[in-house]
Design an enzyme around this catalytic site. Structure first.
Site, PDB file in Angstrom:
ATOM      1  N   CYS A 275      -4.400  13.054  13.078  1.00 11.57           N
ATOM      2  CA  CYS A 275      -5.077  11.771  12.960  1.00 11.57           C
ATOM      3  C   CYS A 275      -4.846  10.992  14.240  1.00 11.57           C
ATOM      4  O   CYS A 275      -4.203  11.479  15.165  1.00 11.57           O
ATOM      5  CB  CYS A 275      -4.586  10.994  11.743  1.00 11.57           C
ATOM      6  SG  CYS A 275      -2.957  10.320  11.943  1.00 11.57           S
TER       7      CYS A 275
ATOM      8  N   ARG B 155       0.900  14.876  13.237  1.00 11.53           N
ATOM      9  CA  ARG B 155       1.446  14.635  11.899  1.00 11.53           C
ATOM     10  C   ARG B 155       1.441  15.866  10.986  1.00 11.53           C
ATOM     11  O   ARG B 155       0.729  15.924   9.969  1.00 11.53           O
ATOM     12  CB  ARG B 155       0.714  13.468  11.232  1.00 11.53           C
ATOM     13  CG  ARG B 155       0.833  12.197  12.030  1.00 11.53           C
ATOM     14  CD  ARG B 155       0.170  11.029  11.356  1.00 11.53           C
ATOM     15  NE  ARG B 155       0.896  10.538  10.201  1.00 11.53           N
ATOM     16  CZ  ARG B 155       0.466   9.553   9.434  1.00 11.53           C
ATOM     17  NH1 ARG B 155      -0.673   8.978   9.679  1.00 11.53           N
ATOM     18  NH2 ARG B 155       1.185   9.149   8.411  1.00 11.53           N
TER      19      ARG B 155
ATOM     20  N   LYS C  66       0.834  -1.216   0.000  1.00 12.18           N
ATOM     21  CA  LYS C  66       0.000   0.000   0.000  1.00 12.18           C
ATOM     22  C   LYS C  66       0.857   1.250   0.000  1.00 12.18           C
ATOM     23  O   LYS C  66       0.627   2.179  -0.784  1.00 12.18           O
ATOM     24  CB  LYS C  66      -0.897   0.001   1.244  1.00 12.18           C
ATOM     25  CG  LYS C  66      -1.549   1.355   1.526  1.00 12.18           C
ATOM     26  CD  LYS C  66      -2.339   1.350   2.817  1.00 12.18           C
ATOM     27  CE  LYS C  66      -1.522   1.505   4.077  1.00 12.18           C
ATOM     28  NZ  LYS C  66      -1.395   2.877   4.600  1.00 12.18           N
ATOM     29  N   ASN C  67       1.857   1.293   0.886  1.00 12.19           N
ATOM     30  CA  ASN C  67       2.602   2.541   1.058  1.00 12.19           C
ATOM     31  C   ASN C  67       3.601   2.807  -0.065  1.00 12.19           C
ATOM     32  O   ASN C  67       4.194   3.882  -0.118  1.00 12.19           O
ATOM     33  CB  ASN C  67       3.289   2.563   2.430  1.00 12.19           C
ATOM     34  CG  ASN C  67       2.270   2.788   3.533  1.00 12.19           C
ATOM     35  OD1 ASN C  67       1.120   3.137   3.264  1.00 12.19           O
ATOM     36  ND2 ASN C  67       2.689   2.579   4.772  1.00 12.19           N
TER      37      ASN C  67
ATOM     38  N   ARG D 222      -8.468  -0.435   4.924  1.00 15.86           N
ATOM     39  CA  ARG D 222      -7.577   0.559   4.308  1.00 15.86           C
ATOM     40  C   ARG D 222      -6.236  -0.062   3.938  1.00 15.86           C
ATOM     41  O   ARG D 222      -5.561   0.440   3.040  1.00 15.86           O
ATOM     42  CB  ARG D 222      -7.332   1.734   5.275  1.00 15.86           C
ATOM     43  CG  ARG D 222      -8.568   2.568   5.505  1.00 15.86           C
ATOM     44  CD  ARG D 222      -8.238   3.776   6.331  1.00 15.86           C
ATOM     45  NE  ARG D 222      -7.217   4.589   5.683  1.00 15.86           N
ATOM     46  CZ  ARG D 222      -6.754   5.732   6.163  1.00 15.86           C
ATOM     47  NH1 ARG D 222      -7.249   6.195   7.287  1.00 15.86           N
ATOM     48  NH2 ARG D 222      -5.842   6.411   5.524  1.00 15.86           N
TER      49      ARG D 222
ATOM     50  N   ASP E 159       5.295   0.765  11.795  1.00 19.04           N
ATOM     51  CA  ASP E 159       4.089   0.096  11.292  1.00 19.04           C
ATOM     52  C   ASP E 159       3.995  -1.361  11.739  1.00 19.04           C
ATOM     53  O   ASP E 159       3.004  -2.028  11.444  1.00 19.04           O
ATOM     54  CB  ASP E 159       4.023   0.183   9.761  1.00 19.04           C
ATOM     55  CG  ASP E 159       3.746   1.601   9.282  1.00 19.04           C
ATOM     56  OD1 ASP E 159       3.370   2.443  10.106  1.00 19.04           O
ATOM     57  OD2 ASP E 159       3.916   1.863   8.068  1.00 19.04           O
TER      58      ASP E 159
END
Ligand code: EPZ
Length: 431
Positions: free
Chosen positions: A125, A130, A22-23, A410, A318
């Site tokens: 968030c 951030r 994803k990233n 997500r 993560d």
């Protein structure tokens, strides 16, 4: 809203196909804004965040075509063509940006190509405030004029961007990527110092090279970019998701089963593998060069292991929540230190509700392993926190009901199908 129900206690055994990262995928998609030709990306994961970025890119006038998938399961390894022949709008509206912070990644490409961009500020968030100050300072160094008004960033460089040396005061993945993309179309040379070395940054740099960019120092903390008047189209394959690999490795470890992770390579997982091996897991390369795979098992007990998150090549933030779930059932205590985000312990109160023994003081969590977790209704506020609760649910006695599943959607492609195929008693409750 969907929920996930897990009845824990089954050691997972079987194979899981690892999806595209994803990233990495999000940044590669944003790179399509840099050229009027077609960028075709393969091995794209089927995730809510990818869909959100498709909507944003369409807002900018990008023609997006889904060209099917490589695999035989319909949505495995999707292929997407993106063509930004004309930029219809240089505004990234709040309604889309608020759904996904990575939307800020369109700022650099838009201002580099069009000389102007208006992007909503993402705001805070669940894992911390951030800010995006490094992105903005970097673009200013390349000659963009930046103003903030009404919750939007207005960036303007009517005569184009000009190369410069930008030294980041600390490592930021997103700021490095935004500046890297912008610099490919700037006049002259840009040097990015103290750049993020995350593999997803290198994946972006390799894709930009395939599009005609001139980038030196890929994989190091000093990127040197010679700007080009234009980039061209390319075909590029998204790298495997190293965090998904780490997450399913933790699933094998926490349940005491054996999982073969197809498509997984050890290359980008040095720190994760090192921690997991100290924690009693065995990780072996079992595939071939053409079909790589890692097989993960846990022959003995989970052993309490200290972990500190760091920018790559250190242990990734993560993976912090997943390793904490694993440590919560370890033999002995472990200390976990989160150095990247201020507020990334939202999973702790939920793990405690499942019987974990965790104390947090500032950025440090002390986890004292317990013999067993107990299922409970839980909810989480971000992607990795949610998946740590799935891991805890897989080993807990009885039923765990996880709400706010949209966080999982997500970032984890078909997580319940992948786990169920390996024996987990897991189902999605619709509604
Ligand atoms: C990326 O976020 C990832 N997101 C995150 O993954 C990941 O946790 C993070 O990198 C660190 O590895 C994507 O790739 C889409 P940063 P990013 O800029 O780029 C501060 C997940 O679960 N900072 O490296 O936003 C920032 O607040 C997600 O998949 C500033 O102060 O992260 C943080 O404390 C979550 N000013 C630190 O730097 C800035 O201008 C590192 O953030 C930029 C960042």
């Amino acid at each position: 809203m969907d929920r996930i129900r897990i009845v824990g206690g089954v050691p997972l055994n079987g194979s899981i196909r690892i999806s595209g990262a994803k990233n990495a995928a999000l940044k590669l998609m944003a790179a399509s804004l840099l050229t009027d030709q077609t960028l075709t990306l393969s091995n794209l994961p089927h995730l809510a965040d990818i869909t959100t970025l498709i909507h944003l890119l369409q807002e900018h006038g990008v023609a997006v075509v889904m060209n099917g998938a490589e695999g035989d399961e319909g949505h495995v390894g999707r292929v997407l063509s993106l063509k930004a022949a004309d930029i219809a709008s240089t505004t990234a509206p709040y309604d889309i940006v608020r759904k996904m912070r990575a939307s800020i990644l369109v700022l650099g490409p838009l201002v580099a190509r069009c000389g102007t961009a208006r992007v909503s500020l993402p705001g805070g968030c669940a894992i911390g405030p951030r800010p995006v100050d490094l992105h903005l300072q970097g673009l200013e160094a390349l000659g963009a004029e930046i103003t903030l008004a009404d919750g939007y960033v207005d960036a303007s460089a009517p005569r184009g961007l000009t190369g410069a040396t930008v030294r980041f005061p600390f490592v930021s993945v997103g700021a490095t990527e935004n500046l890297l993309m912008a610099a490919t179309l700037a006049k002259g040379e840009t040097v990015l110092e103290n750049a993020a070395r995350e593999p997803e940054v290198a994946d972006l740099a390799h894709c930009l090279q395939a599009m005609g960019a001139d980038i030196g120092g890929i994989g190091t903390d000093r990127l040197v970019i010679q700007g080009k008047p234009a980039l061209h189209g390319a075909d590029y394959r998204v790298m495997p998701d190293r965090i998904e690999i780490g997450t399913y490795a933790a699933a094998a470890g926490i349940t005491g089963g054996t999982l073969e992770l197809q498509g997984a390579e050890a290359e980008h997982l040095g720190a994760v593998i090192e921690v997991m091996e100290r924690a009693g897991l065995e990780i072996a390369e079992t595939g071939t060069a053409a079909k790589p795979a890692l097989t993960v098992s846990r022959p003995g007990k989970v052993i309490g292991t200290d972990v500190t998150t760091q920018p790559y090549p250190g242990f990734p933030t993560d993976m912090q929540a997943q390793i904490m779930a694993l440590m919560s059932v370890a033999d002995g205590a472990s200390t976990i230190v989160e150095t990247i985000f201020e507020n990334r312990y939202m999973h702790v109160p939920e793990l405690i509700r499942m019987g974990a023994d965790i104390t947090v003081s500032g950025s440090t969590a002390v986890v004292r392993g317990v013999p067993a977790l107990k299922g409970a209704p839980v909810m989480a506020t971000d992607l990795r926190a949610s998946v740590s609760l799935v891991l805890a649910g897989l080993v807990a006695e009885g039923e765990t009901l996880i709400s706010r599943v949209y966080h999982l959607d997500r970032g984890y492609e078909r997580i319940e199908d992948k786990l169920a195929a390996c024996g987990a008693r897991i189902e999605r409750l619709k509604g």
